[in-house]
Scaffold this active site. Sequence first.
Site, PDB file in Angstrom:
ATOM      1  N   HIS A   1     -23.320  30.661  81.067  1.00 19.65           N
ATOM      2  CA  HIS A   1     -22.661  29.356  81.145  1.00 19.65           C
ATOM      3  C   HIS A   1     -23.553  28.255  81.721  1.00 19.65           C
ATOM      4  CE1 HIS A   1     -18.381  30.431  80.132  1.00 19.65           C
ATOM      5  NE2 HIS A   1     -18.949  31.623  80.230  1.00 19.65           N
TER       6      HIS A   1
ATOM      7  N   ASP B   1     -17.964  22.687  82.385  1.00 23.88           N
ATOM      8  CA  ASP B   1     -17.696  23.875  81.586  1.00 23.88           C
ATOM      9  C   ASP B   1     -16.202  23.881  81.283  1.00 23.88           C
ATOM     10  OD1 ASP B   1     -16.955  26.789  81.118  1.00 23.88           O
ATOM     11  OD2 ASP B   1     -19.124  26.969  81.322  1.00 23.88           O
TER      12      ASP B   1
END
Length: 455
Positions: free
Chosen positions: A23, A123
């Site tokens: 991520h 994110d």
Amino acid sequence: MSHKLASSSPQNVAVLVFPFASHPGSLLRFVRSISTVAPDMRFTFFNTSRSNSSLFSSSGKKGCDNVKPYNVWDGLPDDYIPLSRNPLEQIELFLDNALGNFEKAIKEVEAETGHKFGCLISDAFLWFAGDIAEKMHVSWVPLWICGQRSLLVHIETDIIREKVGTLGQEDKTVDFLPGFSDQFRACDLPKEAVFGDIESPFTKMLYKMGQKLPQATVVVINSIENMDFTVTEELKKRLQKLLLVGPLHLVRPVPSVISDDEEEEKDVCLQWLDNHRPASVAYISFGSLGALPPMEVAALAEALEEGGFPFLWSFRGNQEDFPQGFIERTNRLSIGKVVPWVNQEQILNHTSIGVHVTHCGWNSILESVTCSVPLIGRPDFADQHINMRSVEVVWKIGVRIEGGVFTKSGAVKALEQVLLLEQGKEMRHRVGVLKQLAQEAVGPNGRSAQDLKVW
């Protein structure tokens, strides 16, 4: 919505990171991609110290270009001792404290610099970033680092649970989802969207994300439109605005910090591959978090050795799981090489690689596609099963390992299919077509290039 997502001059953007697996790297790639079209923007990369250090420098303080890392607490107590190898434990501790940590850090940076942030990128997992952005009166731009299908599943969690959300329904088809054929089953979906306690920390995060994303100013996906055109169109109906900016690793690479030993290992691997025929080597890797059970490690190893398949295996587990003498024998005969780390993009780009044996994480699929490498999939969790099903029945560029786990006979069968038989040649042709579409997407007039220009 105005043409520009961020306001103020210079434009200051807060970036909130989910500091696990791939991520952080994907989010940094996205931010650096924006910087190529909006060089006046300034980004503060709110991330844990450990993750920032691996992305930027050994000190964790030096930024790259116009991106400045800022450390936030990882949520772990000073006396923290992991109770298990399960990464969910650390994820839950991080999430327990993330909202307050990020809000505190944002206020600190604004006080230190005297400048307000004009936009918030996060994110997509960090659904509460939408609430922070609302308080700040700025745009919220979440990045979904996976594919279109898995995102639609999380947005449609309620309807999925209504129709198949009970145990025993794993084989039920999910063709009630737009863009999903009857070849997709409930067991192909991320289990958090279908079964189990929706109040458990990780499942709750994904559920809230699916409910919150339609409120975002823009949702960004690391994919290309033509990989799932129908699903892309369905997402457009559910979101205020959708941008497709992938494959991000083609748009702007992230400079990695590697040791001298890793640099030497990289060169040795490439030299080893130079001695093998085109499309003959199996590259094996199960991601930064993936690890095969010992019995499957042994089964795959036996299949490789007895079948005489050349292989390069990026392996982070316990070498005692291999059959006795396996590493030494295969290395001596130049059949195989087991290493702790590789630069995956460089390895997949080598002409000798004929198949990628993988957990089917989204980044691994995109990197395989852009290097024209078919796949053998052994998915485990999260979006990996739905990615694998897409590989099999939508794009037809790979095969799932028989029975879902490695046996010697199943591994031999899959390796023969992709490396030796006509079926493998057809896969290589189809993955080559997808590679061309990906290259066009990031080209000057491509969808990804155009979608980045809104900055």
